[in-house]
Scaffold this motif. Structure first.
Motif, PDB file in Angstrom:
ATOM      1  N   GLY A   1      44.466  44.530  57.237  1.00 25.17           N
ATOM      2  CA  GLY A   1      45.737  43.977  56.784  1.00 25.17           C
ATOM      3  C   GLY A   1      46.661  43.658  57.941  1.00 25.17           C
ATOM      4  O   GLY A   1      47.331  42.612  57.955  1.00 25.17           O
TER       5      GLY A   1
ATOM      6  N   LEU B   1      48.181  39.777  59.387  1.00 22.46           N
ATOM      7  CA  LEU B   1      49.609  39.451  59.371  1.00 22.46           C
ATOM      8  C   LEU B   1      49.954  38.149  60.109  1.00 22.46           C
ATOM      9  O   LEU B   1      50.819  37.398  59.640  1.00 22.46           O
TER      10      LEU B   1
ATOM     11  N   GLY C   1      48.223  46.395  47.774  1.00 26.15           N
ATOM     12  CA  GLY C   1      47.481  47.617  48.050  1.00 26.15           C
ATOM     13  C   GLY C   1      47.704  48.675  46.982  1.00 26.15           C
ATOM     14  O   GLY C   1      46.753  49.333  46.527  1.00 26.15           O
TER      15      GLY C   1
ATOM     16  N   PRO D   1      41.254  48.904  54.928  1.00 27.05           N
ATOM     17  CA  PRO D   1      42.208  47.886  54.462  1.00 27.05           C
ATOM     18  C   PRO D   1      43.452  47.777  55.324  1.00 27.05           C
ATOM     19  O   PRO D   1      43.969  46.673  55.538  1.00 27.05           O
ATOM     20  N   VAL D   2      43.955  48.908  55.826  1.00 34.82           N
ATOM     21  CA  VAL D   2      45.171  48.853  56.635  1.00 34.82           C
ATOM     22  C   VAL D   2      44.912  48.127  57.951  1.00 34.82           C
ATOM     23  O   VAL D   2      45.707  47.272  58.378  1.00 34.82           O
TER      24      VAL D   2
ATOM     25  N   GLY E   1      51.687  42.574  50.785  1.00 34.59           N
ATOM     26  CA  GLY E   1      50.499  43.359  51.094  1.00 34.59           C
ATOM     27  C   GLY E   1      50.605  44.788  50.598  1.00 34.59           C
ATOM     28  O   GLY E   1      49.633  45.354  50.076  1.00 34.59           O
TER      29      GLY E   1
ATOM     30  N   TRP F   1      36.014  46.453  53.884  1.00 35.16           N
ATOM     31  CA  TRP F   1      36.853  46.942  52.792  1.00 35.16           C
ATOM     32  C   TRP F   1      37.166  48.433  52.916  1.00 35.16           C
ATOM     33  O   TRP F   1      38.042  48.937  52.230  1.00 35.16           O
TER      34      TRP F   1
END
Length: 210
Positions: free
Chosen positions: A53, A57, A105, A49-50, A101, A46
């Protein structure tokens, strides 16, 4: 002992469902392999996140392909068709995933920031977060349907939307506790439930406007 008689069409339906679920599970496992490997290697995902993420995809085209695969009228569509569906829906599904997303965010960040300074705004932000999640899944499921109609059908059929999110959340918890067993059986079943719910939501909207 009494003999159990099962109609041939029922067996065909059961085998068709099992075939589709196993095929979808395979596709999801391949698309999500980088994400799962990274989750297993990083202690506190966590915090990034990027990064995670971006790794997530590829799951968007896989999920969109799974929904289209379930809608296929062929009793046992070949596995190659599933991969073709993924390629044909890659651009739209990735766009939906990036937009959703990004919004998720922003909303999660706002919730963290405002939880202490303005707690009254948190429920509204939480509702918006749910709406974004519902809209994203409906847009992925209802391929060929305008995004606005997909989001609208998810909001109008809020009970089925909450059911879909609940099923997906439950599967995520089970997979986190038993990854091998969970990934081998549950994701395809969960997406089938979401697919069924989204089709019912769209059919209800069409009947009311038709």
């Amino acid at each position: 002992m009494a003999r159990v008689n099962v109609r041939a069409d029922l067996w065909e339906t059961l085998w068709s469902f099992a075939h589709r679920v196993l095929a979808v599970n395979l596709l999801l496992a391949l698309a999500g392999a980088p994400l799962m490997l990274a989750l297993g290697a990083v202690a506190e995902p966590w915090r990034y996140p990027v990064f995670f993420g971006v790794l997530a995809l590829p799951l968007a085209p896989a999920v969109a392909a799974a929904f289209a695969y379930y809608a296929d009228e062929d009793p046992r569509p070949p596995l190659t068709r599933l991969f073709r569906l993924m390629r044909s829906r890659a651009r739209r599904s990735l766009l939906i995933a990036v937009v959703a997303g990004g919004l998720i965010g922003v909303l999660v960040t706002d919730i963290k920031v405002l939880a202490k300074s303005l707690p009254a705004a948190v429920p509204l932000l939480a509702v918006l977060l749910l709406l974004v999640a519902v809209g994203a899944f409906n847009a992925l499921a209802l391929v060929g349907t305008p995004v606005r109609l997909a989001v609208y059908s998810g909001v109008r059929g809020w009970a089925l939307s909450l059911l879909s999110l609940g099923v997906l959340g439950t599967v995520a918890v089970i997979v986190s506790q038993a990854p091998l067993v969970g990934l081998a059986t549950l994701p395809g079943c969960a997406l089938w439930v979401v697919h069924t719910n989204t089709q019912a939501q769209l059919a209800r909207i069409v009947r009311r406007t038709g």
